[in-house]
Scaffold this motif. Structure first.
Motif, PDB file in Angstrom:
ATOM      1  N   ASP A 104       1.408   4.138  -2.786  1.00 47.06           N
ATOM      2  CA  ASP A 104       1.286   5.584  -2.569  1.00 47.06           C
ATOM      3  C   ASP A 104       2.502   6.315  -3.115  1.00 47.06           C
ATOM      4  O   ASP A 104       2.393   7.295  -3.832  1.00 47.06           O
ATOM      5  N   ASP A 105       3.638   5.753  -2.723  1.00 45.11           N
ATOM      6  CA  ASP A 105       4.862   6.400  -3.182  1.00 45.11           C
ATOM      7  C   ASP A 105       4.932   6.415  -4.692  1.00 45.11           C
ATOM      8  O   ASP A 105       5.292   7.402  -5.314  1.00 45.11           O
ATOM      9  N   VAL A 123       0.838  -1.195   0.000  1.00 39.49           N
ATOM     10  CA  VAL A 123       0.000   0.000   0.000  1.00 39.49           C
ATOM     11  C   VAL A 123       0.868   1.237   0.000  1.00 39.49           C
ATOM     12  O   VAL A 123       0.693   2.153  -0.787  1.00 39.49           O
ATOM     13  N   LYS A 124       1.836   1.202   0.903  1.00 42.16           N
ATOM     14  CA  LYS A 124       2.690   2.377   1.000  1.00 42.16           C
ATOM     15  C   LYS A 124       3.438   2.620  -0.305  1.00 42.16           C
ATOM     16  O   LYS A 124       3.555   3.737  -0.782  1.00 42.16           O
ATOM     17  N   ALA A 168       2.736   8.868  -6.055  1.00 33.79           N
ATOM     18  CA  ALA A 168       3.306  10.204  -5.910  1.00 33.79           C
ATOM     19  C   ALA A 168       4.427  10.429  -6.908  1.00 33.79           C
ATOM     20  O   ALA A 168       4.624  11.533  -7.404  1.00 33.79           O
TER      21      ALA A 168
END
Lengths: 117, 288
Positions: free
Chosen positions: B44-45, B40-41, B48
């Motif tokens: 996100d990264d 998930v992280k 981004a």
């Protein structure tokens, strides 16, 4: 017709919604700066809406600005809500991040107040 | 990462099936969880990071886009400067009303040409062509300045306060020497200005024997000046007529009001709030 119009929305509910929204928009995001020892400074960002995940913001911001930072919880900040604290003078950068629509949060510039010198 | 000890402990606490298998299960679960979290992280990264990538591509193709972006950035940075300039300019405009108005009028009259003062072109007495708003406006200001030179000069005097004098006391303190004079000029109490300064600079300080302000932290004259500027914009100038001839008074129920002496308008201003200030320096031992 007029009765139908009246039925279409509950005037009181709408008013409540409105007041809530205006409250939200009137609450500013404060970006402050604080001096530490020597040339060092801290940047604090107070009042980012709760709909954003502060942890994720911090994670992205830390990487982008190449600085460290923490989230100061509500209890620690004595009821001022969650505050993002970054190392160094990141005021312009964080403002750019908050207002940027593509890479940032896309917030309205008017809701942001930058304090300090 | 999940240390096996923790797992066994957890399992011992919660359930009592065969330890090995259970530990494995716990391990697997945990690792899965963590992987998920990581994913998930990462997403996100990635998101981004991906977001700028296509944007870059676009920019490479469309140079205009890039230019627009850059301009935006500059705008945001200079927003404050612009605000101030706007304030100043509006002051100056009247001052240079006669000259500036007359000079601006011909420049903007590319379509509607003609000399206003000589009465040619669209300004001719029997001319039927409609005159657009801007030339009319500049005509108004030019005439106003012509007929009332006193008015123009009185309304335009730019607001000046003596520059703040900053001395360094020792290594970590700044003395703001002429605060009393500045406050007198702005017609504000020392306390109000001081509390604003402290709130904005995020520090504390005190007043010394000769009414000078001692601020904790190193500050340059420029920085103090900037804060004073924002103070003037927020608490001194009248928002309606931009005159600095105002008074700050405490109205009913703890609200502060600014009353303008030249136009009579009255508006409430926000109380000064310190907001969050981080713990700087050594922590007290007992406070934790």
């Amino acid at each position: 017709m007029s009765i139908e119009n009246l039925k279409s929305y509950d005037p009181f509910a709408e008013a409540d919604d409105d007041s809530g929204q205006t409250k939200q928009t009137q609450e500013y995001i404060h970006i402050r700066i604080q001096q530490r020892n020597g040339r060092k400074t801290l940047t604090t960002v107070q009042g980012i809406p709760a709909k954003f995940d502060h942890k994720k913001i911090l994670k992205v911001v830390k990487k982008d600005f190449a600085c460290n930072g923490t989230i100061i919880s509500d209890t620690e900040s004595k009821g001022m809500g969650e505050v993002i604290q970054l190392q160094g003078d990141q005021r312009l950068k964080i403002k750019e991040f908050l207002t940027n629509k593509e890479e940032g949060l896309g917030l309205d510039e008017k809701t942001i107040k930058v304090h300090g010198f | 990462m999940a240390s096996p000890n923790d797992d066994t402990k957890e399992t011992a606490m919660s359930h009592t099936p065969p330890p090995g298998a259970e530990a494995d299960g716990g391990d697997l679960d945990l690792s899965l969880m963590k992987k998920k979290k990581k994913k998930v992280k990462k997403d996100d990264d990635d998101a981004a990071e991906e977001a700028p990538a296509p944007a870059d591509g676009e920019e490479a193709i469309d140079l205009t886009m890039k230019k627009k972006k850059k301009k935006k950035v500059v705008k945001e940075e200079d927003e404050f400067a612009k605000k101030l300039e706007a304030l100043k300019l509006e002051g100056k405009e009247g001052e240079e009303g006669a000259a500036g108005g007359a000079a601006a009028a011909p420049a903007e009259l590319s379509e509607q040409d003609g000399d206003m003062e000589k009465g040619t072109g669209i300004w001719q007495h029997d001319e039927v062509k409609t005159i657009t708003y801007e030339p009319l406006l500049s005509r108004f200001f030019a005439l106003l300045a012509q007929k009332n030179p006193d008015h123009a000069t009185s309304g335009t005097r730019s607001y000046k306060i003596p520059p703040p004098q900053c001395l360094r006391e020792g290594n970590k303190k700044t003395i703001f020497a002429n605060i009393a004079e500045i406050c007198k000029r702005m017609k504000r109490t020392d306390e109000h200005v001081t509390s604003y300064l402290f709130a904005e600079l995020g520090t504390t300080g005190s007043v010394d024997g000769s009414r000078r302000l001692v601020i904790k932290g190193k500050f340059q004259q420029k920085q103090i000046e900037n804060v004073l500027r924002t103070y003037i914009i927020e608490y001194v100038t009248c928002k309606t007529c931009r005159s600095p001839n105002t008074e700050l008074s405490k109205g009913e129920n703890r609200l502060y009001f600014i009353t303008c002496n030249s136009c009579g308008s009255r508006r409430s201003v926000q109380a000064i709030k310190t907001g969050f200030s981080a713990q700087v320096g050594k922590r007290r031992k007992m406070q934790g």
